[in-house]
Design an enzyme around this catalytic site. Structure first.
Site, short mmCIF file in Angstrom:
data_model
loop_
_atom_site.label_atom_id
_atom_site.label_comp_id
_atom_site.label_asym_id
_atom_site.label_seq_id
_atom_site.Cartn_x
_atom_site.Cartn_y
_atom_site.Cartn_z
N LYS A 132 0.64 -1.34 -0.01
CA LYS A 132 -0.02 -0.17 -0.05
C LYS A 132 0.98 1.08 0.02
CE LYS A 132 -4.06 1.77 2.61
NZ LYS A 132 -4.80 1.48 3.76
N SER A 186 -10.20 -1.02 6.77
CA SER A 186 -9.36 -0.88 5.53
C SER A 186 -8.76 -2.04 4.92
CB SER A 186 -8.61 0.21 5.49
OG SER A 186 -9.40 1.72 5.37
N SER A 224 -9.85 1.56 2.63
CA SER A 224 -8.91 2.38 1.59
C SER A 224 -8.06 1.41 1.02
CB SER A 224 -8.32 3.30 2.56
OG SER A 224 -7.47 2.58 3.50
N1 GLN Z 1 -13.49 3.61 6.08
C1 GLN Z 1 -12.89 4.27 7.25
C2 GLN Z 1 -12.63 5.46 7.18
O1 GLN Z 1 -12.72 6.12 6.16
C3 GLN Z 1 -11.66 3.13 7.59
C4 GLN Z 1 -10.47 3.47 6.95
C5 GLN Z 1 -9.43 2.61 7.29
O2 GLN Z 1 -9.55 1.71 7.95
N2 GLN Z 1 -8.26 3.41 7.10
O3 GLN Z 1 -11.67 6.08 8.06
#
Ligand code: GLN
Length: 484
Positions: A72, A171, A147
């Site tokens: 990532k 994410s 994400s």
């Molecule tokens: N979807 C969640 C957010 O927008 C979690 C994102 C994540 O785990 N980085 O914060």
């Protein structure tokens, strides 16, 4: 070995084939490099030109034997763009490598490329990337989740044998669910956060996105451990073992009513229930448990995570990293313009929310209260784990949705993490495995356990994986970016 056979191998199988001398690490790298360079899903933001020298010559008999790894974008990788999906970090090449990546490289993994993500990991669809959205290999008109959407889509499409992601509120698990692969969020502190571009430091955790459960265990094994450069990192109390359980005899699975009812799509619930029935056939006992504060997890998370991000992202001021606005008339103007041009809409929304929640006079009403809810949620899990061994839920309330479907309504986007955020707030490990299809799209089954129960989670996930027989290959074969 021909290419079809190469792409059929899991990472653990590729390691074994290299050990046996039927495959070389160079051949493996070249096969994936060629395929990843035809990426039609926008999974990658950077690809390695070639494997480092020592990986192209037959293996040094390292534990991971040169198997290519997609990483990532928010992991710092020395000399390689690390932009966290943001315009403000465009062209940033860090002078050092994140511990999680460095450990995997020390174990023999080879960096294949950096993967696209929501900007600073804020999002559930990978539509918040400054480098364009990622598409789901099961249906390119749909999102891969987020994400870590680039990592998940790359593995599901067979563009990488496995990938590293991060999970702050879901994410790793949610994109794994939406792409039909395995994703594991370790116990908070199990993996060093050193060199991860921070979103919400009390929640961020690195973990594997893989084709199967064995690969998740293999990757985790080489990532965990105390790191003096991350004060929150912990010594993992045992070796992460490769799972082998065939049965679930006597394992007590808790089903929280709060996360398995309202708001979960019918087809997702059906796949979840069918998986519970398979677990019972394997000898598990299914119990109902209560997590009374879990319905408040999202509200608490959307105070805490923005509060932490507003502080973490203060460092992006145009002076030290990445992009800087030109033609500013003074320092303040330079800061303002850099941040105005450099951050996307969702990141700005979170910075404003977080700054407001932390402002004098509001701190206790918002941040203090959210922290108390967080404690209650952790206590709920503790109480539940006195009665059951593991807690199971659907990973995400829906299957992959269409690109653009939820971008106009942030709360509907945030609801994607309804089932994953409670575990994040409690700091406990959770894994998502693909458990079936609804409307022709993958559904994830989440298994959570107490702190440092990764070996038990992996065993339970493995036993289920064997009987579920989920076949991710249609995506790899027919998806965009599949074999020529
Ligand atoms: N979807 C969640 C957010 O927008 C979690 C994102 C994540 O785990 N980085 O914060």
């Amino acid at each position: 070995m021909n290419n079809t056979d190469i792409f059929d191998l899991s990472s653990a199988q590729a390691v074994a084939a290299i050990d046996a001398g039927t495959l070389s690490s160079g051949e493996l790298f070249d096969a994936y490099r060629a395929r990843a360079s035809n990426d039609e899903l926008n999974c990658f933001t950077w690809l390695a030109e070639q494997a480092p020298k020592d990986a192209t010559t037959p293996p040094s008999q390292s534990p991971l034997n040169g198997v290519p790894l997609a990483v990532k974008d928010l992991f710092c990788t020395e000399g390689v763009p690390s932009q966290s999906g943001s315009r403000i970090l465009e062209g940033y090449r860090p002078p050092y490598t994140a511990t999680a990546v460095a450990r995997l490289e020390e174990a023999g993994a080879t960096l294949l490329g950096k993967t696209n993500q929501d900007e600073f990991a804020m999002g559930s669809s990978t539509e918040n990337s400054a480098y364009g959205p990622v598409r789901n290999p099961w249906d390119p008109e749909r999102v891969p989740g987020g994400s870590s959407g680039g990592s998940a889509a790359a593995v599901a499409a067979g563009l990488a044998p496995w990938a590293l992601g991060t999970d702050t509120g879901g994410s790793i698990r949610q994109p794994a669910a939406l792409c039909g692969i395995v994703g594991l969020k370790p116990t908070y502190g199990a993996v060093s956060r050193y060199g991860m571009i921070a979103f919400a430091s009390s929640l961020d955790q690195a973990g594997p996105l893989t084709r199967d459960v064995t690969d998740a265990a293999l990757m985790l094994r080489h990532m965990v451990g105390r790191d003096p450069r991350d004060a929150t990192s912990l010594q993992f109390p045992e070796e992460v073992s490769l799972p082998s359980a065939e049965r679930l005899d006597g394992v007590r699975l808790g089903v929280p009513q709060e996360l398995t009812g309202e708001g979960i799509e019918g087809g997702v619930l059906e796949a979840f229930q069918a998986t519970l029935a398979r677990a019972e056939e394997l000898g598990a006992q299914v119990h109902s448990v209560q997590l009374p504060h879990a319905p408040h997890a999202l509200s608490a998370y959307y105070i805490l995570a923005p509060a932490e991000c507003s502080s973490n992202l203060a460092r992006f001021d145009g002076v030290r990293y990445g992009a800087r606005a030109q033609d500013a008339h003074d320092l303040l103007d330079m800061y303002t313009r850099t941040r105005h041009d450099g951050f996307g809409a969702e990141v700005k929304r979170r910075i404003m929310l977080g700054t407001y929640a932390l402002s004098s006079g509001y701190y206790d009403a918002y941040y203090g209260r959210a922290q108390r809810v967080r404690t209650k949620i952790a206590e709920d899990f503790k109480a539940a784990f006195a009665e059951v061994d593991l807690i199971v839920t659907p990973t995400a309330p829906t299957v992959a949705f269409r690109l653009g479907e939820k971008t106009a309504d942030p709360w509907s986007m945030y609801l994607n993490d309804y089932c994953t955020v409670p575990m994040s707030l409690a700091g406990i490990p959770a894994i998502s495995i693909p458990c079936g299809l609804s409307e022709g799209l993958p559904v994830g089954f989440q298994i959570a356990g107490p702190v440092f129960s990764e070996n038990r989670l992996l065993d339970a996930a493995y036993a289920l994986e064997q009987v579920l027989g989920f076949d991710g290959s249609p995506a790899r074969v027919s998806g965009a970016g599949g074999p020529a």
